[in-house]
Write a protein that holds these residues in place. Structure first.
Motif, PDB file in Angstrom:
ATOM      1  N   LYS A  36       0.845  -1.195   0.000  1.00  0.00           N
ATOM      2  CA  LYS A  36       0.000   0.000   0.000  1.00  0.00           C
ATOM      3  C   LYS A  36       0.889   1.257   0.000  1.00  0.00           C
ATOM      4  O   LYS A  36       1.761   1.398   0.857  1.00  0.00           O
ATOM      5  N   PRO A  37       0.653   2.190  -0.961  1.00  0.00           N
ATOM      6  CA  PRO A  37       1.503   3.403  -0.981  1.00  0.00           C
ATOM      7  C   PRO A  37       1.055   4.403   0.076  1.00  0.00           C
ATOM      8  O   PRO A  37      -0.048   4.322   0.604  1.00  0.00           O
ATOM      9  N   GLU A  38       1.917   5.368   0.396  1.00  0.00           N
ATOM     10  CA  GLU A  38       1.595   6.406   1.369  1.00  0.00           C
ATOM     11  C   GLU A  38       0.712   7.471   0.711  1.00  0.00           C
ATOM     12  O   GLU A  38       0.940   7.871  -0.427  1.00  0.00           O
ATOM     13  N   TYR A  39      -0.350   7.919   1.464  1.00  0.00           N
ATOM     14  CA  TYR A  39      -1.258   8.930   0.932  1.00  0.00           C
ATOM     15  C   TYR A  39      -0.606  10.314   0.980  1.00  0.00           C
ATOM     16  O   TYR A  39       0.126  10.617   1.932  1.00  0.00           O
ATOM     17  N   PRO A  40      -0.956  11.184  -0.018  1.00  0.00           N
ATOM     18  CA  PRO A  40      -0.403  12.557   0.037  1.00  0.00           C
ATOM     19  C   PRO A  40      -1.139  13.380   1.099  1.00  0.00           C
ATOM     20  O   PRO A  40      -2.277  13.099   1.452  1.00  0.00           O
ATOM     21  N   ALA A  41      -0.437  14.387   1.633  1.00  0.00           N
ATOM     22  CA  ALA A  41      -1.016  15.247   2.669  1.00  0.00           C
ATOM     23  C   ALA A  41      -2.164  16.074   2.076  1.00  0.00           C
ATOM     24  O   ALA A  41      -2.093  16.536   0.926  1.00  0.00           O
ATOM     25  N   LYS A  42      -3.262  16.222   2.847  1.00  0.00           N
ATOM     26  CA  LYS A  42      -4.423  16.984   2.378  1.00  0.00           C
ATOM     27  C   LYS A  42      -4.126  18.477   2.448  1.00  0.00           C
ATOM     28  O   LYS A  42      -3.416  18.920   3.358  1.00  0.00           O
ATOM     29  N   PRO A  43      -4.715  19.300   1.502  1.00  0.00           N
ATOM     30  CA  PRO A  43      -4.454  20.755   1.539  1.00  0.00           C
ATOM     31  C   PRO A  43      -5.194  21.414   2.695  1.00  0.00           C
ATOM     32  O   PRO A  43      -6.218  20.936   3.160  1.00  0.00           O
ATOM     33  N   VAL A  44      -4.668  22.557   3.176  1.00  0.00           N
ATOM     34  CA  VAL A  44      -5.267  23.323   4.270  1.00  0.00           C
ATOM     35  C   VAL A  44      -6.343  24.229   3.687  1.00  0.00           C
ATOM     36  O   VAL A  44      -6.089  24.974   2.726  1.00  0.00           O
ATOM     37  N   TYR A  45      -7.576  24.159   4.240  1.00  0.00           N
ATOM     38  CA  TYR A  45      -8.677  24.977   3.747  1.00  0.00           C
ATOM     39  C   TYR A  45      -8.580  26.386   4.326  1.00  0.00           C
ATOM     40  O   TYR A  45      -8.110  26.569   5.456  1.00  0.00           O
ATOM     41  N   PRO A  46      -9.083  27.415   3.569  1.00  0.00           N
ATOM     42  CA  PRO A  46      -9.018  28.796   4.091  1.00  0.00           C
ATOM     43  C   PRO A  46     -10.007  29.006   5.233  1.00  0.00           C
ATOM     44  O   PRO A  46     -10.965  28.259   5.381  1.00  0.00           O
TER      45      PRO A  46
END
Length: 424
Positions: free
Chosen positions: A175-185
């Motif tokens: 299983k690959p590592e998930y990318p970090a989610k973006p920060v919402y304004p």
């Protein structure tokens, strides 16, 4: 005189019918003598109906214009893109549990003890001889049934073929590592509501008209006293109940024999101590959620005008006096009831006969003692459970994006429906 083809078709058969009727009256005998030899004249044919005039063709319907295309959706700069879904990993490898310990052999059961001999059963008296019944009549012989046909042999079923072996399942990638989610304004500040308008004062209520004066109610007259009922006559005394004869005393029952004492049960073996339960790993701490923004202060509520005072109610008028009712007639006296006749005396009951004494109960032989139970072996110790793996840390949820601002509502119109009617 009309010359239309419709009137011509009606007048021609009428004239012919009149002429035929006159000829039949003039020469009635000759007509019947000929026996209807002369054929009837043919009926005139119907006039040809004129054809309908050609009608103009229906006008062609105009073509419906095509629907307009949907406008393109504007791009939202603050909205993030959905992350790419990673590939599904394989199943985790199951950990190997420790081997179970070998249990010791169970002990052999003890030898069953020899019970004492049972007492000899007493001989019962001989039963009476059963009488001989008369011989039954001989039934006639049953007819011989015909032989059933032989069942045919079924064909042999074919042999099931052997199927090829299934292919080996391939191993799935890691299983690959998930990318970090973006920060919402951050969310925008909520605007303040406009002040509420002051309502106009309500008009005062009109005064109610005064109530009319009603005539006074009549006074209720006093009713005459209720007459006393006649005294109830005394009933005659009931006859005395006859005395029943004394019942005979029950015979004394024989004493119950004492049962032998039961043997004491052996003490149960002590329960073995189980191993202590392993401690579970501590759960990870929950992430702290961001604080919500404070709501803006609501405008103060306007003061409503005071309600007008209601007028005082008028005093209740007196009702007219009630007319006097006539006096009720006196109640007549009821005649005295006749005396009850005397009941006859009950006849004496016959004396109860004395029952014979019950036979003495025979003494039962004593039962043998229960054999001692064998000692129960101790339970084997249980194996220790392996430690469970710790759960992975849960990622914190990012803030949600802000919603677009709603447009202000349009102001209400100042004119009313009544003003529109007055203009017309």
């Amino acid at each position: 005189m009309t010359t239309s083809p419709g009137w011509r078709s009606v007048l021609m058969p009428a004239a012919m019918a009149a002429a035929l009727a006159a000829a039949a009256l003039a020469s009635g005998g000759t007509v019947y003598a000929d026996d209807h030899a002369t054929p009837h004249p043919p009926y005139p044919s119907k006039p040809v109906h004129p054809a309908h005039a050609p009608q103009p063709a229906h006008p062609a319907k105009p073509e419906q214009p095509g629907k307009p295309m949907h406008p393109a959706k504007p791009e939202q700069p603050g909205k993030p893109m959905h992350p790419v879904k990673p590939e599904h990993p394989g199943k985790p490898v199951k950990p190997e549990y420790p081997a179970k310990p070998v249990h010791p052999d169970k002990p052999m059961h003890p030898v069953k003890p020899v019970h004492p001999e049972k007492p000899v059963k007493p001989e019962y008296p001989a039963k009476p001889v059963k009488p001989e019944y008369p011989a039954k009549p001989v039934h006639p012989a049953k007819p011989v049934y015909p032989a059933k046909p032989v069942k045919p042999e079924y064909p042999v079923k074919p042999v099931k073929p052997e199927y090829p072996a299934h292919p080996v399942k391939p191993e799935y990638p890691a299983k690959p590592e998930y990318p970090a989610k973006p920060v919402y304004p951050a969310k925008p500040v909520k605007p303040e509501y406009p002040a509420k308008p002051v309502y106009p004062e309500k008009p005062a209520k009109p005064e109610y008209p005064a109530k009319p004066v009603y005539p006074a109610k009549p006074v209720k007259p006093e009713y005459p006293a209720k007459p006393a009922y006649p005294e109830k006559p005394a009933y005659p005394a009931k006859p005395a109940k006859p005395e029943y004869p004394a019942k005979p005393a029950y015979p004394e029952k024989p004493a119950k024999p004492e049962y032998p004492a039961k043997p004491a049960y052996p003490a149960k073996p002590a329960k073995p101590e189980y191993p202590a339960k392993p401690a579970y790993p501590a759960k990870p701490a929950k992430p702290e959620y961001p604080a919500k923004p404070a709501y803006p202060a609501k405008p103060a509520k306007p003061e409503y005008p005071a309600k007008p005072a209601y007028p005082e109610k008028p005093a209740k008028p007196e009702y007219p006096a009630k007319p006097a009712y006539p006096e009720k007639p006196a109640k007549p006296e009821y005649p005295a009831k006749p005396a009850h006749p005397e009941k006859p005396a009950y006849p004496a009951k016959p004396a109860k006969p004395e029952y014979p004494a019950k036979p003495a109960k025979p003494e039962y032989p004593s039962k043998p003692a229960h054999p001692e139970k064998p000692a129960k072996p101790d339970y084997p110790s249980k194996p220790a459970h392996p430690d469970k793996p710790a759960h992975p840390d849960k990622p914190s949820h990012p803030d949600k994006p802000s919603h677009p601002d709603k447009p202000d509502h349009p102001s209400k119109p100042t004119h009313t429906k009544h003003q529109d009617k007055d203009q017309w």
